[in-house]
Design an enzyme around this catalytic site. Structure first.
Site, PDB file in Angstrom:
ATOM      1  N   LEU A   1       0.854  -1.185   0.000  1.00 15.58           N
ATOM      2  CA  LEU A   1       0.000   0.000   0.000  1.00 15.58           C
ATOM      3  C   LEU A   1       0.893   1.239   0.000  1.00 15.58           C
ATOM      4  O   LEU A   1       1.469   1.614   1.014  1.00 15.58           O
ATOM      5  CB  LEU A   1      -0.913  -0.016   1.222  1.00 15.58           C
ATOM      6  CG  LEU A   1      -1.903   1.134   1.389  1.00 15.58           C
ATOM      7  CD1 LEU A   1      -2.800   1.260   0.169  1.00 15.58           C
ATOM      8  CD2 LEU A   1      -2.742   0.931   2.642  1.00 15.58           C
ATOM      9  N   ASP A   2       1.016   1.865  -1.174  1.00 15.90           N
ATOM     10  CA  ASP A   2       1.918   3.011  -1.347  1.00 15.90           C
ATOM     11  C   ASP A   2       1.155   4.196  -1.928  1.00 15.90           C
ATOM     12  O   ASP A   2       1.616   4.856  -2.853  1.00 15.90           O
ATOM     13  CB  ASP A   2       3.090   2.612  -2.254  1.00 15.90           C
ATOM     14  CG  ASP A   2       4.197   3.653  -2.261  1.00 15.90           C
ATOM     15  OD1 ASP A   2       4.279   4.437  -1.291  1.00 15.90           O
ATOM     16  OD2 ASP A   2       4.971   3.689  -3.239  1.00 15.90           O
TER      17      ASP A   2
END
Length: 527
Positions: free
Chosen positions: A362-363
């Site tokens: 999750l970026d």
């Protein structure tokens, strides 16, 4: 009266329509201009809306008092030209004004107010005069009919300005050229008013037009203090810039560094935090079990490129902004790697896909712009549902590891802990500063110790040395004073509030301790 005559607008009516277009266009644009320095939180947008309403109200009030004695076509011309001239000044000095207002000693949630007032208050105030002046000049019978007609035209103009700026200007043009369009429309309207009026000279309008053009030309030289501007645009979601400094190419989103690439070594991790994305290969019982990887948030594709080049794994990316994807292909060489891209939001993609992943990265968080729908327990539950039985998730959280600015990190840790079996934290910078903190979450309850990670780092060939990253290992995170984030209550803006005005430190990785295979394959698009 013919149909054409019935719908033909007088000069003052055109002016009030254009004032609506310009005021709303500037208001929408203000969010993009202010965001790089102060973020785009609810506090920033609340300040923008309040300042524009206050400036317009003051203009209406003062203009209404003066309309009986001063309302003329000539005065409308000067109001429009004054607005356009101020817009030209914003092109010349907007960046300096923005930076200078950051020093005011205000609480963080009010930090953007001085910038909004100084940059957008004066032109909006001038535009506020136009409605009462036009009502005074109106040929309609009765005060009620005249005022109703004028404010209807102004509101229609505002609708056109909102839709035009949001759906056409911002996705198509840079901030400088949007200023030029809004200022140019005001100048053209002033010329339209001045043309049939022999008592009003067109020369001032020509002078302001030249000022706008000069400002635009001067402001588009292709170089900033950050380096050479290779490409810049306004997407539907953010301001995007690609800037080169030596061999390093950096992607800026809303003025903040998001991804970087070594042009001579495109898979080398330039930013230290992207190295931490490899930690799951040490947490896994067998690193070969990580066969399918999803990145939510693409940026410059630093992580996806390296994973596609380094590992025998299928790599997917969910990126909501199609322009980011295009820029990643054209300027960051993402098209040279076997990556499948889904151009949609991460949560939407996970809701619609039937794929199962061994690792989700999750970026999609930024320091001041966090999509709350990607932070909540409901979202984390969705992630766990899409993971294989031994799957893991990594969340790149921007926060401080301790102190008042740590609230978002600690709330996200608590939220992930409510959905996953175990959560581990790895700060990437010094104590107390705002930095990237990597949260690694596993579905299993079995704890992996720091000693085990160090041993696996020495034994496993995963293409990167993570000894320094392992040193930051922690599971002792205080969460008693922060909430579990939920869809119906995720006070992300309040949790981020303490970070406003603080320096964000991105550690840069040193070359070495990495292997860089030759890339193969191609970029595939879906969705």
């Amino acid at each position: 009266m013919s149909v054409v005559d019935r719908f033909r607008m007088s000069g003052p009516e055109v002016a009030v329509f254009v004032s609506g277009v310009s005021s709303m266009g500037l208001e929408i644009l203000a969010g993009r201009v202010i965001a790089p320095q102060f973020g785009s939180s609810i506090y920033t947008w609340g300040s923008i809306i309040a300042v524009f309403l206050a400036a317009l109200s003051l203009g209406y009030h003062v203009g209404g008092q003066r309309a009986a004695t001063r309302a003329t076509n000539g005065r409308l011309v000067w109001l429009l030209l004054g607005t356009a001239a101020y817009v030209a000044l914003l092109i010349f000095f907007g960046d300096q004004l923005l930076l200078s207002t950051a020093v005011f000693p205000l609480p963080s949630r009010f930090a953007s107010l001085p910038a909004v007032i100084i940059m957008f208050g004066p032109p909006t105030y001038l535009l506020g005069f136009i409605s009462p002046y036009t009502a005074q000049l109106s040929e309609k019978e009765g005060i009620g009919e005249a005022s109703g007609h004028v404010y209807a035209l102004g509101t229609i103009g505002s609708i056109v300005g909102a839709f035009g700026t949001t759906f056409f200007l911002i996705p198509t043009l840079s901030v400088t050229y949007i200023y030029l369009v809004l200022g140019g429309v005001a100048v053209l309207t002033a010329l339209y008013l001045a043309w049939p009026d022999s008592g009003v000279s067109a020369l001032p309008a020509i002078g302001v037009a030249l000022l706008l053009l000069t400002a635009t030309t001067t402001g588009a030289l292709g170089y900033t203090a950050r380096g050479e501007v290779v490409y810049e645009t306004q997407t539907a979601y953010q301001e995007l810039e690609v800037i080169d400094v030596g061999d390093t190419r950096t992607l800026y989103l809303d003025g903040q560094r998001h991804s970087a690439m070594d042009k001579s070594d495109p898979t080398r991790h330039v930013f230290e935090y992207t190295r931490y994305f490899h930690l799951p290969y040490l947490f896994a019982s067998d690193p070969d079990d990580i066969d399918r990887v999803l990145f939510i948030g693409g940026g410059g594709f630093s992580g996806p490129k390296r994973f596609a080049a380094e590992y025998n794994a299928t790599v997917d990316v969910a990126e909501i902004d199609p322009e980011v994807v295009r820029v990643a292909r054209e300027y960051f060489r993402a098209d040279e790697y076997d990556i499948t891209v889904h151009t949609q939001g991460g949560r939407q993609f996970l809701q619609e896909t039937d794929n199962t992943y061994d690792l989700v990265v999750l970026d999609a968080y930024r320091r001041d712009k966090v999509p709350f729908q990607l932070t909540t327990k409901e979202f984390m539950d969705l992630v766990t549902d899409r993971l294989s039985p031994n799957g893991m998730a990594v969340a790149n959280v921007i926060s401080a590891p301790s102190g008042p600015a740590s609230q978002f990190y600690r709330a996200e840790y608590k939220t992930m802990n409510a959905s996953f079996g175990r959560v581990y934290a790895f700060p990437t910078g010094g104590a107390g500063v705002v930095q990237n903190i990597e949260l690694v979450a596993t579905k299993g309850q079995k704890r992996v110790t720091k000693e085990q990670l160090r041993e696996r780092n020495q034994q496993r060939e995963i293409g990167i040395d993570l000894a320094a990253a392992i040193g930051g290992y922690t599971t002792d995170v205080r969460t008693d004073d922060v909430p579990v984030l939920r869809d119906d209550r995720a006070p992300v803006d309040r949790l981020l509030d303490a970070m406003v005005g603080q320096r964000y430190v991105i550690e840069e990785a040193r070359p070495g301790n990495e292997t860089t295979p030759t890339p193969e394959g191609a970029l595939h698009f879906a969705g």
